[in-house]
Design a protein around this motif. Structure first.
Motif, short mmCIF file in Angstrom:
data_model
loop_
_atom_site.label_atom_id
_atom_site.label_comp_id
_atom_site.label_asym_id
_atom_site.label_seq_id
_atom_site.Cartn_x
_atom_site.Cartn_y
_atom_site.Cartn_z
N ALA A 106 0.64 -1.27 -0.28
CA ALA A 106 -0.46 0.14 0.16
C ALA A 106 0.92 1.15 0.12
N PRO A 107 0.29 2.87 -0.37
CA PRO A 107 1.36 3.49 -0.21
C PRO A 107 1.95 4.12 0.63
N ALA A 108 2.70 4.75 0.92
CA ALA A 108 3.02 5.00 2.94
C ALA A 108 2.47 6.13 3.22
N ASP A 109 1.08 7.06 2.47
CA ASP A 109 0.32 7.30 3.50
C ASP A 109 -1.13 6.77 2.90
N ARG A 110 -1.05 5.59 3.63
CA ARG A 110 -2.44 4.63 3.37
C ARG A 110 -1.35 3.35 4.50
N THR A 111 -0.85 3.58 4.85
CA THR A 111 0.24 2.48 5.73
C THR A 111 -0.03 3.16 7.40
N LEU A 112 -0.70 2.50 8.10
CA LEU A 112 -0.41 2.89 9.46
C LEU A 112 0.94 1.91 10.21
N TYR A 113 1.23 2.56 11.31
CA TYR A 113 1.90 2.07 11.64
C TYR A 113 1.85 2.08 13.27
N VAL A 114 1.82 0.92 14.23
CA VAL A 114 1.35 1.65 15.41
C VAL A 114 2.70 0.90 16.29
N GLY A 115 2.83 1.55 17.36
CA GLY A 115 3.61 1.35 18.20
C GLY A 115 3.00 2.41 19.41
N ASP A 116 4.23 1.55 20.81
CA ASP A 116 4.26 2.62 21.18
C ASP A 116 5.82 3.91 21.85
N HIS A 117 6.51 3.75 21.18
CA HIS A 117 7.92 4.23 21.46
C HIS A 117 7.83 4.50 20.69
N PRO A 118 8.46 6.55 20.50
CA PRO A 118 8.61 7.44 19.76
C PRO A 118 9.47 7.91 19.10
N ALA A 119 10.65 7.18 20.06
CA ALA A 119 11.97 7.22 18.69
C ALA A 119 11.62 6.59 17.99
N ASN A 120 11.61 5.12 18.61
CA ASN A 120 11.39 4.12 17.59
C ASN A 120 10.84 4.03 16.36
N ASP A 121 8.86 3.79 16.84
CA ASP A 121 7.89 4.35 16.71
C ASP A 121 7.03 5.29 15.61
#
Length: 213
Positions: A149-164
């Protein structure tokens, strides 16, 4: 519209309780001692392996990891290590037609263990298997390769600000900051995180409404 959701692993999909408890048992300190030291290094923005080096200065963490595995006291994951919202959320997202990926900073062994749990995901992969780790841009390039999927239609979910959150946004992805685990709680109200994250959530179940599927 979001087409693919990519999940971090530690403190997003799995609890880190067992991981740090097993390290405390291995190096011979009370579990609370190591847990408190992990919190201290997290608050200082250091790699969490520094907690082990505070107890054993100069320790070769990789060598100790191999020794644990050889002694039959290596990494282990089972259903109890998953957060309660993981299976229902991943199942609902896939049923709604989303591509679901789990990709985070973990060892090759953790990738094997996660896949053995038969999670409702299209792909489970770790930094150990890819040979590149967050927050390196190459990690998120690999994420986009498998997202389909294009980047703007891909969601990354995480807890760490600097890593995620921050590197995901720099790669052009959408990002959801999860208020869970020490990193998630510590930086939940940080202005930089608030500015970077497209969404801030307390549970993975909120993603079902966010994606509108």
């Amino acid at each position: 519209m979001i087409e693919t959701i990519v999940f971090d692993i530690g403190e997003t999909i799995t609890r880190d309780d067992r991981y740090w408890a097993s390290w405390a048992d291995w190096i011979g300190v009370p579990r609370h001692t190591l847990s408190a030291l992990v919190g201290a290094v997290v608050a200082r923005g250091l790699d969490n392996a520094e907690a082990l080096r505070l107890i054993r200065p100069g320790v070769d963490v990789a060598a100790e990891y191999r020794a644990r595995e050889a002694a039959g006291r290596g990494e282990h994951l089972d259903e109890s290590d998953l957060y309660d919202d993981v299976r229902p959320t991943l199942s609902a997202l896939r049923q709604a037609g989303m591509r679901v990926i789990i990709a985070g900073n973990q060892t090759t062994r953790v990738g094997e263990l996660l896949r053995s749990l038969a999670l409702p995901a299209d792909l489970v992969v770790t930094s150990g298997e890819w040979g590149v780790a967050k927050p390196e841009p190459e990690f998120f390039a690999r994420v986009l390769d498998v997202a389909r999927a294009p980047a703007d239609r891909t969601l990354y979910v995480g807890d760490h600000p600097a890593n995620d959150i921050i590197p995901a946004k720099q790669a052009g992805l959408k990002a959801a900051h999860l208020r869970r685990g020490p990193w998630g709680y510590l930086w939940a109200t940080d202005p930089e995180v608030a500015a970077a994250a497209d969404w801030r959530i307390d549970s993975l179940t909120e993603l079902i409404d966010i994606t509108g599927r």
